[in-house]
Design an enzyme around this catalytic site. Sequence first.
Site, PDB file in Angstrom:
ATOM      1  CG  ASN A 183       4.452   1.258   9.394  1.00  0.00           C
ATOM      2  OD1 ASN A 183       4.370   0.175   9.865  1.00  0.00           O
ATOM      3  ND2 ASN A 183       3.594   2.210   8.931  1.00  0.00           N
ATOM      4  NE  ARG A 200      -3.857  -2.466   1.777  1.00  0.00           N
ATOM      5  CZ  ARG A 200      -3.430  -3.486   2.451  1.00  0.00           C
ATOM      6  NH1 ARG A 200      -2.467  -4.018   2.614  1.00  0.00           N
ATOM      7  NH2 ARG A 200      -4.466  -4.529   1.741  1.00  0.00           N
ATOM      8  CD  GLN A 237      -0.206  -8.804   8.359  1.00  0.00           C
ATOM      9  OE1 GLN A 237      -1.143  -7.932   7.705  1.00  0.00           O
ATOM     10  NE2 GLN A 237       0.293  -7.792   8.766  1.00  0.00           N
ATOM     11  CB  THR A 270       1.696  -3.880  10.161  1.00  0.00           C
ATOM     12  OG1 THR A 270       0.605  -4.537   9.256  1.00  0.00           O
ATOM     13  CG2 THR A 270       1.467  -4.144  10.895  1.00  0.00           C
ATOM     14  CG  HIS A 307      -2.227 -13.211   5.518  1.00  0.00           C
ATOM     15  ND1 HIS A 307      -2.042 -11.820   5.141  1.00  0.00           N
ATOM     16  CD2 HIS A 307      -2.377 -12.912   6.263  1.00  0.00           C
ATOM     17  CE1 HIS A 307      -2.508 -11.336   5.880  1.00  0.00           C
ATOM     18  NE2 HIS A 307      -2.829 -11.888   6.096  1.00  0.00           N
ATOM     19  CB  CYS A 313      -4.085 -36.773  -9.645  1.00  0.00           C
ATOM     20  SG  CYS A 313      -4.556 -34.767  -8.802  1.00  0.00           S
ATOM     21  CB  CYS A 369      -4.313 -35.736  -4.825  1.00  0.00           C
ATOM     22  SG  CYS A 369      -2.169 -35.568  -5.730  1.00  0.00           S
TER      23      CYS A 369
HETATM   24  P1  OAD Z   1       0.658  -2.111   3.741  1.00  0.00           P
HETATM   25  O1  OAD Z   1       1.578  -2.064   2.343  1.00  0.00           O
HETATM   26  O2  OAD Z   1      -0.488  -2.858   4.281  1.00  0.00           O
HETATM   27  O3  OAD Z   1       1.921  -1.922   4.382  1.00  0.00           O
HETATM   28  C1  OAD Z   1       3.117  -2.014   4.574  1.00  0.00           C
HETATM   29  C2  OAD Z   1       3.278  -0.723   5.669  1.00  0.00           C
HETATM   30  O4  OAD Z   1       5.158  -1.145   5.942  1.00  0.00           O
HETATM   31  C3  OAD Z   1       3.119   0.450   5.371  1.00  0.00           C
HETATM   32  O5  OAD Z   1       2.642   1.810   6.431  1.00  0.00           O
HETATM   33  C4  OAD Z   1       4.470   1.674   5.536  1.00  0.00           C
HETATM   34  O6  OAD Z   1       4.864   2.621   5.509  1.00  0.00           O
HETATM   35  C5  OAD Z   1       5.770   0.209   6.245  1.00  0.00           C
HETATM   36  N1  OAD Z   1       6.556   0.264   5.246  1.00  0.00           N
HETATM   37  C6  OAD Z   1       7.928   0.179   4.532  1.00  0.00           C
HETATM   38  N2  OAD Z   1       8.778  -0.275   4.499  1.00  0.00           N
HETATM   39  C7  OAD Z   1       8.842  -0.245   5.378  1.00  0.00           C
HETATM   40  C8  OAD Z   1       9.791  -0.083   6.344  1.00  0.00           C
HETATM   41  N3  OAD Z   1      11.639  -0.738   5.955  1.00  0.00           N
HETATM   42  N4  OAD Z   1      10.528  -0.022   7.611  1.00  0.00           N
HETATM   43  C9  OAD Z   1       9.253   0.021   8.398  1.00  0.00           C
HETATM   44  N5  OAD Z   1       8.317   0.310   7.690  1.00  0.00           N
HETATM   45  C10 OAD Z   1       7.544   0.349   6.403  1.00  0.00           C
HETATM   46  O7  OAD Z   1       1.455  -3.953   4.459  1.00  0.00           O
HETATM   47  P2  OAD Z   1       0.870  -5.117   4.334  1.00  0.00           P
HETATM   48  O8  OAD Z   1       0.213  -4.309   6.294  1.00  0.00           O
HETATM   49  O9  OAD Z   1       1.514  -6.601   5.083  1.00  0.00           O
HETATM   50  O10 OAD Z   1      -2.206  -9.995   2.094  1.00  0.00           O
HETATM   51  O11 OAD Z   1      -0.641  -5.621   4.068  1.00  0.00           O
HETATM   52  C11 OAD Z   1      -1.119  -7.008   4.572  1.00  0.00           C
HETATM   53  C12 OAD Z   1      -2.019  -7.707   3.820  1.00  0.00           C
HETATM   54  O12 OAD Z   1      -1.936  -7.220   2.826  1.00  0.00           O
HETATM   55  C13 OAD Z   1      -0.542  -8.663   3.124  1.00  0.00           C
HETATM   56  O13 OAD Z   1      -0.151  -9.136   4.121  1.00  0.00           O
HETATM   57  C14 OAD Z   1      -1.542  -8.878   1.696  1.00  0.00           C
HETATM   58  C15 OAD Z   1      -1.738  -7.566   1.064  1.00  0.00           C
HETATM   59  O14 OAD Z   1      -3.156  -7.887   0.695  1.00  0.00           O
HETATM   60  C16 OAD Z   1      -2.213 -11.428   1.537  1.00  0.00           C
HETATM   61  O15 OAD Z   1      -1.536 -11.264   1.098  1.00  0.00           O
HETATM   62  C17 OAD Z   1      -3.564 -12.091   1.880  1.00  0.00           C
END
Ligand code: OAD
Length: 240
Positions: free
Chosen positions: A215, A36, A105, A192, A123, A154, A134
């Site tokens: 973050n 994101r 995640q 995250t 995840h 299969c 199978c």
């Molecule tokens: P996001 O991309 O939503 O969030 C990543 C966060 O990490 C952002 O807030 C960035 O500001 C921060 N960030 C990036 N680089 C960084 C760094 N070097 N140090 C500290 N922070 C940093 O990713 P997730 O929260 O992991 O699900 O997204 C959750 C889920 O959404 C994923 O597991 C995936 C996706 O859909 C599935 O695939 C099921």
Amino acid sequence: MDEKLLTLKKWIDESDNIVFFGGAGVSTESGIPDFRSTDGLYSQKYKYPPETIVSHTFLTRRTEEFFEFYKEKMVAPALAARPNAAHLKLAEWEKAGKLKAVITQNIDGLHQAAGSKEVLELHGTIMKNYCDRCGKKFPVEYVTESAGVPKCECGGTVRPDVVLYEEGLDMGVMERAINYISNADVLIIGGTSLVVYPAAGLIRYYRGNKLVLLNLSETSQDSNADLVIHAKLGEVLSQL
Ligand code: OAD
């Protein structure tokens, strides 16, 4: 070292019950884009939104397009990546008896590559794959080496052991994550955006008073944390 880092260092030094809960931002310093951020996977232009592509419906109805995206955008960058300073520091803390578990995640396997043993993959992982007919298991190389859709002998499709949109999380893994978080002394949440549930909801099980949010950008949970640091994880952790 600034005051916030000193506080974090003190909490880490004094604890033998640290739990880390992270997401895609843990692996950006290894060269894997997150989802994101402005340069993340979900900001790129595709024929379909990535949330649609990485769904159960898409896997079953548009299987070829699913694997095209999955192999190119999710598997290839992960297999080319190496653990960064954040992965390595977490593994070091576990080895030293300070950290109990990494709850992630991410599906890239980089915590294990760094040496972490207790890794709870909410995840799933690209490393494990199975036949949807199978149940036979396959390594990631089978998927990357297959042209197009990886097939089992299969006739079934070899799918990743990854939780797609519309699919449920493994309840056993969730329960273990809840157990670690509710008993943790220091909980570090990092890399995250905390917008994807049920994973993001795990934070409410923490009962201590050392909740660290590390973050790059703000999150909706910043006001609930005892310490908030907006910086790069690898850069911060390598200083500790
Ligand atoms: P996001 O991309 O939503 O969030 C990543 C966060 O990490 C952002 O807030 C960035 O500001 C921060 N960030 C990036 N680089 C960084 C760094 N070097 N140090 C500290 N922070 C940093 O990713 P997730 O929260 O992991 O699900 O997204 C959750 C889920 O959404 C994923 O597991 C995936 C996706 O859909 C599935 O695939 C099921």
